[in-house]
Write an enzyme that holds these catalytic residues in place. Structure first.
Site, mmCIF file in Angstrom:
data_model
loop_
_atom_site.group_PDB
_atom_site.id
_atom_site.type_symbol
_atom_site.label_atom_id
_atom_site.label_comp_id
_atom_site.label_asym_id
_atom_site.label_seq_id
_atom_site.Cartn_x
_atom_site.Cartn_y
_atom_site.Cartn_z
ATOM 1 N N CYS A 149 6.677 -10.870 12.462
ATOM 2 C CA CYS A 149 5.942 -11.711 11.513
ATOM 3 C C CYS A 149 6.854 -12.789 10.917
ATOM 4 C CB CYS A 149 5.349 -10.839 10.408
ATOM 5 S SG CYS A 149 4.021 -11.655 9.478
ATOM 6 N N ASP A 173 3.289 -1.341 3.248
ATOM 7 C CA ASP A 173 4.505 -2.038 2.838
ATOM 8 C C ASP A 173 4.871 -1.550 1.440
ATOM 9 O OD1 ASP A 173 6.631 -3.773 2.775
ATOM 10 O OD2 ASP A 173 5.451 -5.594 3.083
#
Length: 475
Positions: free
Chosen positions: A279, A393
């Site tokens: 990412c 996360d």
């Protein structure tokens, strides 16, 4: 890991050694009920199961025949009857009662069948189809039982759970294959597993998505992902009106863009290797390196961030087998920005990764949810987005993601117990091997751990990371 599947099969083997394949019940010497073709459309199989190792006693099924009649009254044409007594509370008597009460239903005997005599007994008891679990049988035994089912005018439903199972089944090439989202070793649900295993099947067949369908969105997901049939138990026990909805999905089945994206992602799965998302890409050379090294997903941030990029940059990149994912942060009730929706409509983006306060409906039709985890209560939020996985996360009050912080191990364990584990936060080439060996995540997502500075990837770090991944998977 305790292999519940093997334990059940071993207990059944001991039981039939004492009681015979009829397991102490009086089975007609010849079949006395009509045969009904199994597998006709819409292929919705409703399950009669009194108990399960994962859910315990299901009190809503006191009478097997009455349950089957209820399913039929709501439009079901196929019924699966669990005949295993020790873990599922079933019996061959349940099967016989169901078929006598509902001779027009196509009935599957679902059990841990082990030999040809089980097929003969199933036929006489009234089964129109038999479940053959590939992992319990040798290739030769699977073929023999499969062929005997066909010879006796019954349909074999061959269930596969792994690449090894598919290899066995390929020797038979059954017309009807079931893929269970429940891991029969520990009875956890992994909703993407049927999509992954389906990608290993290289012969033409109809495939049934089994287990884990508790609500209409679960059935819609499986149908939109292209499965020919659904096998559902607890969901229709709790809510019989679900039968009509699931039949509707199968009758009017159209693969959605979202369903196609999940198929594309799962087709990249390699047994033993996690899916990988890189990412925060802002440069074409970093994108090309990530793809060439083996990234399954590439991420582009379209929200305030040091790694923010533009729609035009994403459009400029070549199409590859790796999925392109846009990262968005929305407020509650906020529509997806037009520039991101256009990228989806054009097929430039495959999915969106949502980091804000989006509803589960917004997420389900366009991608998946990223959750910032601070406590066990945050882990419970995963259920709102089921059957889709959530990317986990570490929580930070300063950012919606991409902080480089690792999740607390206790919280990772709680998430692992819920099934699919998609993990982000603080991953890098130095710690990825430890994380893979400890948690076996289905997907890992890296951004800052592969950078020399925000938005700028370090080629050597990327190469080192993928070496670790491939070494772990022995690729």
């Amino acid at each position: 890991m305790t292999d519940i599947r093997r334990r059940i099969a071993d207990q059944r083997l001991e039981r039939i050694s004492r009681l015979g394949a009829e397991e102490g019940f009086t089975i007609p010497e010849t079949r006395t009920v009509p045969r009904v073709p199994f597998g006709t459309d819409p292929l919705l199989i409703c399950e009669v199961k009194r108990r399960s190792p994962s859910k315990g006693h299901i009190s809503e099924i006191p009478d097997a025949a009455a349950q089957a009649e209820m399913y039929r009254s709501h439009g079901a044409g196929h019924v699966s009857v669990l005949t295993e007594p020790d873990y599922f509370g079933g019996s061959l008597e349940d099967l016989m009662q169901v078929k006598r009460a509902c001779p027009d239903l196509a009935v599957l005997r679902k059990d841990f069948l082990l030999n040809e005599e089980d097929i003969e007994v199933s036929l006489r008891a009234g089964a129109d189809a038999c479940l053959l679990i590939s992992s319990l049988l040798s290739t030769e035994k699977l073929k023999s039982m499969h062929d005997l089912c066909l010879e006796k005018g019954m349909t074999p439903l061959v269930e596969v759970h792994s690449g090894e199972d598919v290899k066995k089944a390929s020797a038979v090439k059954p017309d009807l294959v079931g893929i269970n989202s429940r891991d029969l070793r520990d009875f956890r649900i992994y909703p993407l597993q049927p999509l992954k295993i389906r990608g290993l099947i290289d012969w033409e067949c109809r495939i049934v998505y089994e287990s884990g369908i508790l609500k209409d969105t679960d059935g819609a997901f499986a149908s939109e992902a292209g499965f020919a049939g659904l096998l559902v138990g607890e969901g229709v026990v709790r809510d019989p009106s679900l039968i009509e909805k699931l039949k509707g999905f199968l009758t009017g089945r159209n693969e959605s863009p979202s369903g196609a994206a999940w198929q594309k992602l799962c087709s990249r799965w390699v047994p033993g290797r996690p899916l990988v998302k890189v990412c925060g890409l802002t440069r074409a050379e970093d994108y090309e390196a990530a793809v060439s090294l083996g990234a399954d997903m590439t991420g582009f941030i379209l929200a305030p961030s040091p790694r923010r990029t533009t729609p035009d940059f994403i459009r400029s990149l070549p199409r590859t087998a790796a999925l392109k994912v846009g990262v968005a942060v929305l407020e509650e009730g906020e529509d997806l920005p037009g520039e991101i929706q256009s990228l989806l409509d054009e097929g430039i983006l495959d999915m969106v990764q949502f980091h804000g306060r989006e509803s589960s409906g917004t997420v389900r039709n366009r991608g998946y949810k990223a959750l910032r985890i601070k406590s066990g209560e945050d882990i419970e939020k995963m259920t709102a987005y089921s059957p889709l996985p959530c990317l986990l996360d570490a929580f930070s009050p300063d950012a919606a993601g991409g902080t480089g912080k690792r999740l607390d191990p206790g919280l990772v364990q709680k998430a692992r117990e819920k099934g699919e584990l998609w993990l982000a936060g603080g991953l890098n080439p130095r710690n990825i091997r430890e994380i893979l060996e400890t948690w076996s995540p289905e997907l890992v997502d890296l951004s800052s751990g592969l950078e020399s500075s925000p938005g700028i990837k370090d080629l050597e770090k990327m190469k080192q990371f993928f070496r670790e991944i491939n070494d772990y998977a022995r690729i």
